[in-house]
Design an enzyme around this catalytic site. Sequence first.
Site, mmCIF file in Angstrom:
data_model
loop_
_atom_site.group_PDB
_atom_site.id
_atom_site.type_symbol
_atom_site.label_atom_id
_atom_site.label_comp_id
_atom_site.label_asym_id
_atom_site.label_seq_id
_atom_site.Cartn_x
_atom_site.Cartn_y
_atom_site.Cartn_z
ATOM 1 N N PHE A 109 3.066 34.130 -15.159
ATOM 2 C CA PHE A 109 2.842 35.453 -15.739
ATOM 3 C C PHE A 109 2.031 35.409 -17.021
ATOM 4 O O PHE A 109 1.410 36.401 -17.417
ATOM 5 C CB PHE A 109 4.185 36.160 -15.975
ATOM 6 N N LYS A 110 1.982 34.254 -17.682
ATOM 7 C CA LYS A 110 1.223 34.153 -18.927
ATOM 8 C C LYS A 110 -0.278 34.402 -18.710
ATOM 9 O O LYS A 110 -0.999 34.733 -19.654
ATOM 10 C CB LYS A 110 1.432 32.770 -19.546
#
Length: 453
Positions: A109-110
Amino acid sequence: MQYVSTRGQSDPLSFTKAVATGLAPDGGLYVPMDLPDLRPFLKDWEGLGYADLCEEFFKLFATDLDPVVLKQCVRDAYLDFSHPDTAPLKTLEKGLHVLELFHGPTLAFKDFALQLLGNLYEAQIQRTGNPINVLGATSGDTGAAAIHGLLGKEGVNIFILYPRGGVSALQERQMTCTRADNVYAIGIDGTFDDAQNSIKEVFGDLEFRHSAHLSAVNSINLARVLAQCVYYIYAFFRLPEEERENLTFVVPTGNFGNVLAGWWTQKMGLPVKGFHIATNQNDILYRLFTTGKYEVHSVHPSSAPSMDIQIASNFERFLYFHEGQDPARVREIMSQFRDSGQYTFADFNRDTFSASRATDADIQAHIRDIHEQYGYVLDPHTACGFQNLPESGTRVVLGTADPAKFPETIELSIGEHPKSPRLEELKAIEPCSYVLEPDPESVKKFIHEHITS
């Protein structure tokens, strides 16, 4: 829009200057002076694709950035995502969904924030002509995503500290097998918190920070949190209308940035009932939101290594708004916490938040149970979200990483060894990494030597 420090002893900055600065000179974190009201925009935003939604959202915050530059930064950020929906919503059953945030270049998700942040840095260099040296710490996914957001960008070096033996083997390869001359992946003998503390001290040396043209890539950078706000809004629009009421986002988190982004969207008017904070056995946030006591314990390595954190960097941003945007109170609380390692809130408001903690055994059990029930494979961090799920209403669990990044845990849980072509390619590349003591003087010396050589 102007941005102020949570500690109130630094001058307000514009968006571009706050992003370039990272950590405020007084040691605080930049926050919007006032959060805008999203409700007038929601109806118009509902049919937008991910990049268009992100652009419209950032127009409210990046008010000093050329709109043409903003559009290009956003468009380029999501070109390398493998799913046409960018952040697809996977339905397990009515009222229970997984928001898949792992279709970016590093499968975590980063990527949503760091692909965009890399483009913002590149635009800054083109605008000012000044180089940037980016410094960050990672407990796993941030480092890889930050590195891949800055690969091949002229005028940028990136220095990432990570705990040796404290990230998965594939997470480490994502950082050390780039073959890029501007990437310095640095292993330390210590924890993520040790690395993060060293970095904050380096940024606290204002003379060195300015001479080395340092900027921050950790979630202390304002743009990180703002970029993560977008996928909460996007997920809300992808739910059937009848499931939008009584909505809880379930957020695996260690550094508090992921759930802070969601909470900000709620404060800006997105109609969300609440947030369920899912931790692993390093449960400082679970203890905070169940007892009101914020207290550091020792870090215990787990099968969800990106959450092996005890000091949640973004908690200070939450604290600022929780305490009525009173920087004096923030300074008082953070000073006591720094001196004693704990702080107890007598009137801590937990109405919006619930929390749970998952042991390694719990993680394996949830991976196995969800696979048996739905034929769906969770990564270990997302599995934490299924511990003590809220029983009623709509639940959207944030899927934070591709299970292929943690094949050993998946194999232990369900007897399958997941693979990803992006990760398999790394196994044929010779890693390149460095080793440092986790102290600020060693970090400053290393940076100085490599940016002047």
